[in-house]
Design a protein around this motif. Structure first.
Motif, short mmCIF file in Angstrom:
data_model
loop_
_atom_site.label_atom_id
_atom_site.label_comp_id
_atom_site.label_asym_id
_atom_site.label_seq_id
_atom_site.Cartn_x
_atom_site.Cartn_y
_atom_site.Cartn_z
N LEU A 145 -5.13 -21.96 90.25
CA LEU A 145 -4.63 -22.99 89.34
C LEU A 145 -5.70 -24.04 89.07
CD1 LEU A 145 -2.14 -24.08 87.79
CD2 LEU A 145 -1.65 -25.49 89.81
N ASP A 146 -6.42 -24.44 90.11
CA ASP A 146 -7.47 -25.44 89.93
C ASP A 146 -8.55 -24.93 88.98
OD1 ASP A 146 -8.70 -28.04 90.95
OD2 ASP A 146 -10.30 -26.61 91.36
N ILE A 176 1.90 -22.32 82.72
CA ILE A 176 0.78 -21.78 83.51
C ILE A 176 0.99 -22.06 84.99
CG2 ILE A 176 -1.68 -22.09 84.02
CD1 ILE A 176 -2.14 -22.44 81.01
N ARG A 177 1.36 -23.27 85.31
CA ARG A 177 1.62 -23.61 86.72
C ARG A 177 2.68 -22.70 87.31
NH1 ARG A 177 3.61 -29.34 87.54
NH2 ARG A 177 3.97 -28.45 89.59
N GLN A 178 3.75 -22.47 86.57
CA GLN A 178 4.84 -21.64 87.07
C GLN A 178 4.40 -20.19 87.20
OE1 GLN A 178 7.94 -22.98 88.06
NE2 GLN A 178 7.92 -20.98 89.06
N ASN A 211 1.77 -11.83 82.74
CA ASN A 211 2.59 -13.01 82.46
C ASN A 211 1.75 -14.28 82.43
OD1 ASN A 211 4.79 -11.30 82.50
ND2 ASN A 211 5.37 -11.79 84.60
N LEU A 212 0.75 -14.33 83.29
CA LEU A 212 -0.20 -15.45 83.29
C LEU A 212 -1.30 -15.23 82.27
CD1 LEU A 212 -1.51 -18.01 84.51
CD2 LEU A 212 -2.56 -16.53 86.24
N LEU A 225 -3.46 -17.67 79.14
CA LEU A 225 -4.86 -18.07 79.29
C LEU A 225 -5.73 -17.65 78.11
CD1 LEU A 225 -5.48 -17.07 83.03
CD2 LEU A 225 -4.45 -19.16 82.12
N LEU A 226 -5.25 -16.74 77.28
CA LEU A 226 -6.09 -16.18 76.23
C LEU A 226 -5.89 -16.83 74.88
CD1 LEU A 226 -5.84 -12.39 77.17
CD2 LEU A 226 -7.59 -14.05 77.84
N ALA A 227 -4.73 -17.40 74.65
CA ALA A 227 -4.49 -18.06 73.36
C ALA A 227 -5.44 -19.25 73.20
CB ALA A 227 -3.04 -18.52 73.26
N PRO A 228 -5.96 -19.47 72.00
CA PRO A 228 -6.90 -20.58 71.80
C PRO A 228 -6.24 -21.93 72.10
CG PRO A 228 -6.92 -19.08 69.92
CD PRO A 228 -5.76 -18.68 70.77
#
Length: 475
Positions: free
Chosen positions: A52-53, A447-449, A463-464, A468-471
């Motif tokens: 997450l960090d 994202i955290r969840q 699911n994660l 992360l890939l969308a601009p």
């Protein structure tokens, strides 16, 4: 012409002996066979914190000029053939080769110096862990890594941290120079790739050897003396590791990786699977070189416990260890210089009460109050603090005021490691401060969840991944 006697060749008793030294059994099985169920619960919790960090760092790092240049270059130069594996770049969305996407992601994270680290290796692992996992998963599963389970993703990341950290400490025990992280985290990336590609042990061995041979051997102190966008070499380390795994898959051969296979390296691998290096990592609270952190905390403590204004300060005296004292001392002209400086973050801590994105990416670079304090700062290497480094990173700050007061912090140690970990609330605040404004609270919370849920039996890495890939929307 005769061949002269080789100089600097390892002694026979320290030579690679047909793979029997260390790698052949213990390390290869750990790389390929480590299961989620083998990992202690606290180590699982740690890898989720580190993931997450690192995601938060990747988000805010998208603003850095070096990050934009790296992504544009990867898109322009490192495309994939029509039938070749490809991947989208983190928080960018454009597609290029798997190696290109990993290179761009590692360069992005490396451009905002707030990612995790491991002191014995003198460097960083998370900077390559996230981009290599994301890129490999996409390349292997067609486009989005949909078949990789959350637990398998966590186990792969833990393996990478454990292998790369040992490669780093093994390398630095064998050479006098301080090499960039890309020199050894490349081997961890190759191990991750070999695991996800399903390479047998022979091809795994070649992948590690290729990655070690081609990993960048840049010298850290050269970058410290000349702060630029080179950073810690992890972009090229990530690309080397990715490429090594694919080369080995096709039958390309490499020399044995000496950081694993020479007998002098054995001590670094004897405790594999019994000592978990993830317990010994640090997570940074500030986006500058770790060597400045003890002094930032000292300055913040002085500011919070005493009444004065920045205008009251007539001198700042810093005592620290030698490598910290070598950090840039002037007023930085850009982000790269700011993140490899010492006077500047201490001045920001005293004048602004914080050292964060705005200080190294925004208005701090043009703040006349900070420029004045930087000019008042003196730095010296202290023998006591030098003797403690690298096991401990310590220093102290003294502020001299116009009314004659001298306020000294006393010895200060860097926070964020196992001896002074950041609290769960601090970790969440750090991520939110990086993600909420740029992504919006809804996506940041998702994202955290998704990270938190990765160890659920039904969780999928995709699911994660899709988050992360969308601009990132334009500011």
């Amino acid at each position: 012409m005769g061949c002269p006697a080789a100089e600097g060749r390892p002694e026979e008793e320290n030579s690679v002996n047909d793979g029997q030294a260390v790698l052949h059994r213990n390390a290869t099985h750990f790389i390929t066979d480590l299961r989620y169920e083998d990992i202690p619960d606290d180590v699982v919790a740690r890898i989720k914190d580190h993931l997450l960090d690192t995601i938060g760092i990747a988000i805010v790092a998208s603003r850095a000029v070096a990050s934009r240049i790296a992504r544009d270059t990867a898109f322009g130069l490192f495309g994939a053939g029509a039938a070749a594996p490809s991947a989208r770049m983190l928080f960018d969305g454009r597609r290029c080769s798997v190696a290109g996407a990993a290179f761009a992601g590692a360069m992005q994270i490396d451009s905002y110096d707030c990612h995790d680290g491991y002191p014995p290796s003198k460097g960083h692992i998370g900077v390559v862990a996230l981009p290599s996992l994301s890129a490999f998963a996409q390349g292997i599963e067609g486009h989005n890594g949909g078949k990789l389970s959350g637990r398998d993703a966590l186990a792969a990341l833990v393996m990478l941290y454990e292998v790369a950290g040992r490669c780093g400490s093994s390398l630095h025990a064998s050479v006098p120079e301080h090499h960039v992280s890309g020199a050894w985290n490349a081997i961890g990336v190759a191990a991750l790739g070999a695991r996800l590609l399903g390479l047998d042990h022979e091809r795994l061995r070649h992948a590690l050897g290729i990655a070690e041979f081609h990993g960048p051997r840049g010298l850290v102190m050269r970058v410290i003396a000349n702060p630029t966008m080179l950073n810690d070499g992890s972009g090229w380390g990530c690309m080397s590791g990715i490429t090594a795994a694919y080369l080995a898959q096709q039958g390309f051969t490499g020399a044995p990786a000496t950081t694993l296979e020479v007998r002098d390296a054995a001590s670094h691998w004897a405790d594999l699977s019994s000592r978990w290096l993830l317990r010994e990592q640090y997570i940074k609270p500030y986006p500058v070189c770790r060597w400045a952190h003890p002094l930032i905390d000292a300055a913040l403590r002085i500011g919070s416990e005493n009444a004065f204004t920045p205008e009251d300060i007539t001198a700042i005296e810093i005592a620290t260890f030698a490598t910290s004292a070598a950090l840039y001392r002037g007023m930085p002209q850009n982000t790269s210089m700011a993140q490899l400086s010492l006077s500047f973050p201490v001045a920001a801590a005293l004048a602004r009460g914080r050292v964060g994105p705005d200080e190294v990416l925004g208005s701090g670079l043009n703040d006349p109050k900070l420029q004045r304090l930087v000019g008042l700062t003196g730095i010296r290497a202290d023998e006591t603090y030098c003797a403690l480094y690298p096991k401990q990173q310590c220093g102290d700050v003294t502020v001299v005021l116009s009314d004659g007061r001298r306020i000294t912090s006393g010895p200060s140690r860097a926070r964020g490691g196992p001896d002074a970990p950041l609290s769960e609330a601090e970790l969440v605040t750090k991520f939110s401060s990086h993600a909420n404004d740029l992504l919006g609270v809804e996506r940041a919370t998702a994202i955290r969840q998704a990270v938190q849920d990765l160890d659920r039996p039904d969780a999928r890495f995709d699911n994660l991944q899709q988050l992360l890939l969308a601009p990132i929307p334009p500011v």
